[in-house]
Design a protein around this motif. Structure first.
Motif, PDB file in Angstrom:
ATOM      1  N   UNK A 242      36.469   5.861  35.918  1.00 48.18           N
ATOM      2  CA  UNK A 242      35.922   6.379  37.180  1.00 48.18           C
ATOM      3  C   UNK A 242      34.522   7.269  36.773  1.00 48.18           C
ATOM      4  N   UNK A 243      33.725   6.752  37.605  1.00 42.95           N
ATOM      5  CA  UNK A 243      32.150   7.420  37.316  1.00 42.95           C
ATOM      6  C   UNK A 243      32.521   9.071  37.938  1.00 42.95           C
ATOM      7  N   UNK A 244      31.746   9.730  36.915  1.00 38.23           N
ATOM      8  CA  UNK A 244      31.662  11.209  37.088  1.00 38.23           C
ATOM      9  C   UNK A 244      30.364  11.805  37.085  1.00 38.23           C
ATOM     10  N   UNK A 245      29.435  11.204  36.287  1.00 43.95           N
ATOM     11  CA  UNK A 245      28.233  11.870  36.407  1.00 43.95           C
ATOM     12  C   UNK A 245      27.285  10.864  35.730  1.00 43.95           C
ATOM     13  N   UNK A 246      25.906  10.834  36.041  1.00 40.98           N
ATOM     14  CA  UNK A 246      24.848  10.147  35.570  1.00 40.98           C
ATOM     15  C   UNK A 246      24.638  10.041  34.085  1.00 40.98           C
ATOM     16  N   UNK A 247      24.624   8.808  33.445  1.00 42.88           N
ATOM     17  CA  UNK A 247      24.794   8.758  32.184  1.00 42.88           C
ATOM     18  C   UNK A 247      25.508   7.460  31.743  1.00 42.88           C
ATOM     19  N   UNK A 248      25.776   7.398  30.209  1.00 38.46           N
ATOM     20  CA  UNK A 248      26.156   6.121  29.805  1.00 38.46           C
ATOM     21  C   UNK A 248      27.391   6.515  28.911  1.00 38.46           C
ATOM     22  N   UNK A 249      28.421   5.728  28.454  1.00 38.20           N
ATOM     23  CA  UNK A 249      29.523   5.967  27.873  1.00 38.20           C
ATOM     24  C   UNK A 249      30.122   4.833  27.296  1.00 38.20           C
ATOM     25  N   UNK A 250      30.961   4.595  26.337  1.00 33.11           N
ATOM     26  CA  UNK A 250      31.496   3.598  25.789  1.00 33.11           C
ATOM     27  C   UNK A 250      33.052   3.744  26.060  1.00 33.11           C
ATOM     28  N   UNK A 251      33.392   2.650  26.767  1.00 32.44           N
ATOM     29  CA  UNK A 251      35.072   2.818  26.914  1.00 32.44           C
ATOM     30  C   UNK A 251      35.736   1.874  25.700  1.00 32.44           C
TER      31      UNK A 251
ATOM     32  N   UNK B 147      29.513   1.358  29.639  1.00 32.82           N
ATOM     33  CA  UNK B 147      29.591   1.560  30.782  1.00 32.82           C
ATOM     34  C   UNK B 147      28.252   2.636  31.205  1.00 32.82           C
ATOM     35  N   UNK B 148      27.443   2.279  32.372  1.00 36.67           N
ATOM     36  CA  UNK B 148      26.457   2.937  32.634  1.00 36.67           C
ATOM     37  C   UNK B 148      26.592   3.652  34.190  1.00 36.67           C
ATOM     38  N   UNK B 149      26.552   4.767  34.431  1.00 33.84           N
ATOM     39  CA  UNK B 149      26.542   5.328  35.639  1.00 33.84           C
ATOM     40  C   UNK B 149      25.262   5.656  36.339  1.00 33.84           C
ATOM     41  N   UNK B 150      25.128   5.375  37.513  1.00 34.02           N
ATOM     42  CA  UNK B 150      23.815   5.511  38.182  1.00 34.02           C
ATOM     43  C   UNK B 150      23.940   6.342  39.399  1.00 34.02           C
ATOM     44  N   UNK B 151      22.816   7.380  39.580  1.00 39.89           N
ATOM     45  CA  UNK B 151      22.955   8.233  40.792  1.00 39.89           C
ATOM     46  C   UNK B 151      23.121   7.589  42.123  1.00 39.89           C
ATOM     47  N   UNK B 152      23.225   8.411  43.347  1.00 38.57           N
ATOM     48  CA  UNK B 152      23.034   7.486  44.601  1.00 38.57           C
ATOM     49  C   UNK B 152      21.704   7.252  44.801  1.00 38.57           C
ATOM     50  N   UNK B 153      21.683   6.016  45.298  1.00 37.99           N
ATOM     51  CA  UNK B 153      20.205   5.672  45.460  1.00 37.99           C
ATOM     52  C   UNK B 153      20.075   5.077  47.010  1.00 37.99           C
TER      53      UNK B 153
ATOM     54  N   UNK C 175      31.990   9.445  26.545  1.00 37.48           N
ATOM     55  CA  UNK C 175      31.144  10.583  27.188  1.00 37.48           C
ATOM     56  C   UNK C 175      31.840  10.598  28.544  1.00 37.48           C
ATOM     57  N   UNK C 176      32.974  11.629  28.620  1.00 35.64           N
ATOM     58  CA  UNK C 176      33.637  11.997  29.575  1.00 35.64           C
ATOM     59  C   UNK C 176      32.801  12.646  30.644  1.00 35.64           C
ATOM     60  N   UNK C 177      31.476  13.085  30.445  1.00 41.57           N
ATOM     61  CA  UNK C 177      30.766  13.502  31.597  1.00 41.57           C
ATOM     62  C   UNK C 177      30.365  12.518  32.403  1.00 41.57           C
ATOM     63  N   UNK C 178      30.048  11.081  31.857  1.00 35.43           N
ATOM     64  CA  UNK C 178      29.486  10.039  32.612  1.00 35.43           C
ATOM     65  C   UNK C 178      30.668   9.410  33.236  1.00 35.43           C
ATOM     66  N   UNK C 179      31.764   9.141  32.578  1.00 34.40           N
ATOM     67  CA  UNK C 179      33.130   8.398  32.991  1.00 34.40           C
ATOM     68  C   UNK C 179      34.230   8.796  32.401  1.00 34.40           C
TER      69      UNK C 179
END
Length: 735
Positions: free
Chosen positions: A372-381, A394-400, A356-360
């Motif tokens: 590199x994190x790119x968007x909120x979501x999950x991906x498999x590297x 890999x899970x990418x979280x929003x700014x918190x 999921x290249x939207x996420x990373x």
């Protein structure tokens, strides 16, 4: 040809008739709206009829029928009703009819009938074959046999001749209908047969109702076909392709030329493992497959195994990664290990992908692999290299901001993993999300709780602070208390009676830990009542309404239940015996009665809180006393704040009673004493005069009290002493 002309004439007449009828209808519409009444059919006729009603098998002839109508206004019209009429054939196996179209099926006669609105038309037609026979011919013009053996690769062409006595032969090759009974074996078009595969099929040519056919048995021109080399092909992923060749040995009748490499059809059963092109086998992925060579019905196969170039692959980090959208990229490394057991870094040589290249995204930059994190979501590297692969989620979280723990206190048991509370945070959209996987934990005392093999583990009893952090300016702390693992909770009483309105202390609770130690945890127990009739307040409880309530105490995951009876106040207690004498192993059930403040009596036998001192002499269960060994014990029972005492004597089994005299004489007003002795099985004797039950058979002559007798008046009486289930008597005479 005359039939064709007749059909054409009929079609032309019907076309003009239809056009005329349409014009008439249009003119009628302009003249005005017709009456609601229907037109009346006054006639039904064929448009035309042939002078010689006949047709050839396989050909058609079209009949048209017209109906004459009379309108309510007196206007006569004619209409083509061919498709509205009902058609039938007296012999549909000879001539069939549908909507006026006749088709010759075989030779013979049939009467064709058309019916419409009560009218019937008939006409007799004759069907005949245009030709006497059809003949399949080979390329030399000779009649083909009924069957033939052919080989794949051969070119086969048939001609077709239609014959009729008295007429010149007609070449019908291009006009006939050609069919193959099995198109998977062979196909045919205008006499040209294409052989497809091994097997049998029948080639048939049909023309003007006549047919001719030939059965073809298709074989291979080869008696055997081989691949060289014909042993197991073993390939290493990443190595160069290898090539094999195929060849065949012709049968005794085979005439196929030596095939060119491009003539042979090569296939791989699993192209994800290996592909093949003109005999060149290229490894694609780890596994096994079968390579097959096929030509003119002959085939052969070899097995292919593709092995990875390395035995194992290691990816670091291997744990699931949690990244912040504004955080730094995560660096990965990749090593492979072969049979030499020497690790080889292939980080930059491997193939890296993100599901999921939207996420990373994953990239190789300056010798480093960065996710590199790119968007909120999950991906498999995923990393792949010469047949081995590894992947990490890999899970990418929003700014918190503003971290919050689900609980600020956590209990853990010694030598077990600590269950950390859920951590939530606020996003820029002011939404709460779970960031438990994103935070990093730190322990203020690693002797008590420390990170072991990726898990926070309790190492020592005590209290420490665990802090969850995101960056350096966002954190939340949790107090972790480590306990010995509890085994069981015990209470000082399993049931309790309390008076309505009176506040009493909760039961005392002890915990037994896994190491055998005990601790009073009364103040730490969490209590819960099964009914609101029992009010819990701090370390006390108060009954509100007469009822039975279950009180449950919980501590460190262990629970204990206590039955609580909420009652009126007991003002008095009565027991049916102040002393009890038992033999060993004998029992006696006590009856205890309580009197409530209201005056109502209640049986408390099974509800009493009993204490036996010493416990070696006798025991009590419920309201039943059991003698254990010879001796005397004190039994105390309490209920609410009232108590009773009972003397319990355990004596050997009574053998007999004896008196100090068999009879005697005394004067009126005289007094005397009778002594009764109990003799037991163990030989022991006891004076039981004071414990025996005495009675006189004549109270007017003699009275008795605990063995003391008194003469009353002249006469006699039998004085009886009863003890331990036995009795004895003495006769006393008063002068």
């Amino acid at each position: 040809m005359s039939h064709v002309k007749q059909a054409f004439s009929a079609r032309v007449i019907r076309t003009w008739a239809s056009a005329g009828l349409s014009l008439l209808l249009i003119l009628s519409a302009f003249a005005g709206i017709a009456s609601a009444a229907e037109d009346t059919v006054t006639g039904f006729t064929f448009e035309t009829t042939p002078s010689s009603p006949s047709l050839y098998v396989g050909e058609t002839y079209e009949l048209q029928t017209n109906a004459t109508f009379l309108s309510p206004a007196g206007v006569t019209t004619k209409k083509d009703v061919t498709t509205d009429a009902s058609w039938s054939s007296s012999n549909s196996t000879v001539i069939k009819v549908e909507n006026g179209v006749l088709t010759g099926v075989t030779s013979g006669d049939a009467v064709i009938k058309a019916q419409y609105k009560g009218y019937t038309l008939t006409i007799k037609f004759t069907s005949s074959y245009k030709y006497d026979s059809l003949t399949l011919e080979d390329t030399n013009g000779n009649a083909a046999a009924d069957a033939a053996n052919v080989e794949l690769g051969q070119s086969i062409v048939f001609g077709l001749t239609a014959k009729k006595s008295g007429f010149e032969d007609f070449t019908a090759t291009n006009d006939a209908v050609w069919t193959s009974s099995d198109t998977a074996i062979a196909t045919v078009k205008a006499g040209h047969v294409t052989l497809v595969s091994l097997g049998e099929t029948t080639i048939t040519a049909a023309y003007k109702g006549k047919t001719d056919s030939i059965k073809l048995k298709v074989a291979s021109p080869y008696q055997s076909f081989t691949i060289s080399p014909d042993t197991l092909m073993e390939l290493i992923l990443g190595n160069a392709p290898e090539t094999v060749t195929a060849s065949g040995i012709l049968t005794s009748t085979g005439s196929a030329p030596t095939p060119a490499p491009s003539d042979i059809k090569w296939t791989s059963a699993n192209t994800a493992v290996a592909t093949v092109d003109n005999g060149t086998v290229t490894p694609v992925g780890s596994g096994t497959t079968t390579i097959t060579a096929y030509h003119l019905g002959a085939s052969t196969s070899i097995s292919v195994v593709v092995r990875p170039a390395f035995e194992a692959m290691r990816i670091s980090p291997k744990e699931e990664q949690h990244l912040s959208l504004k955080g730094s990229p995560a660096a990965f490394t990749l090593t492979v290990v072969g049979s030499d057991e020497q690790p080889e870094d292939v980080s930059t040589a491997a193939s890296w992908t993100s599901s999921n290249v939207f996420a990373a995204t994953v990239s190789v930059d300056n010798g480093k692999v960065l996710v590199t994190p790119k968007g909120v979501g999950t991906t498999t590297i995923k990393a792949s290299y010469k047949g081995v692969s590894q992947q990490v989620n890999v899970t990418v979280y929003p700014t918190v901001s503003m971290l919050t723990a689900a609980s600020d206190k956590v209990s853990a048991f010694l030598n077990e993993a600590v269950t950390l509370p859920k951590i939530t945070a606020k996003t820029l959209a002011d939404e709460s999300i779970d960031v438990s996987g994103l935070v990093t934990w730190k322990s203020s005392n690693t002797d008590i709780v420390n990170l072991v093999d990726g898990k926070w583990t309790a190492n020592k009893a005590g209290t420490t602070l665990l802090t969850a952090e995101i960056d350096t300016n966002k954190s939340v702390s949790v107090t972790v208390t480590v306990y010995q693992k509890p085994l069981v909770l015990t209470a000082d009483k399993t049931s309790q009676s309390i008076v309505i309105g009176k506040e009493v202390k909760l039961p005392t609770i002890k915990v037994t830990y896994e190491d055998g130690s005990e601790e009073d945890v009364t103040n730490a127990v969490t209590w819960k009542s099964s009914s609101s009739n029992l009010l819990l307040k701090a370390l006390n409880m108060r009954g509100l309404v007469v009822s039975n309530v279950t009180l449950t105490g919980t501590y460190l995951g262990k629970s204990i239940t206590i039955r609580v009876a909420i009652e009126e106040e007991i003002t008095k207690l009565f027991v049916d015996a102040s002393s009890v004498v038992l033999n060993p192993n004998r029992t006696k059930t006590l009856k205890v009665t309580g009197v409530y403040k209201s005056g109502k009596s209640v049986s408390l036998s099974s509800k009493m809180d009993w204490t036996m001192t010493p416990e070696t002499v006798a025991s009590i269960k419920g309201s039943t006393i059991k003698g254990l060994t010879e001796g005397t014990a004190k039994l105390e029972g309490s209920y609410q704040d009232k108590s009773v005492q009972i003397t319990v004597s355990v004596v050997p089994k009574l053998k007999k009673l004896t008196l100090n005299s068999k009879s005697f004489t005394m004067n009126a007003a005289d007094k005397g004493t009778i002594k009764v002795t109990a003799e037991y099985e163990n030989g022991k004797t006891i004076d039981v005069s004071g414990s025996a039950v005495w009675s006189s058979s004549n109270d007017k002559a003699v009275t008795v009290d605990h063995g003391a007798v008194t003469g009353i008046a002249k006469g006699s009486a039998a004085i009886k002493a009863a003890f331990g289930g036995k009795s004895i008597s003495i006769r006393i005479t008063i002068k």
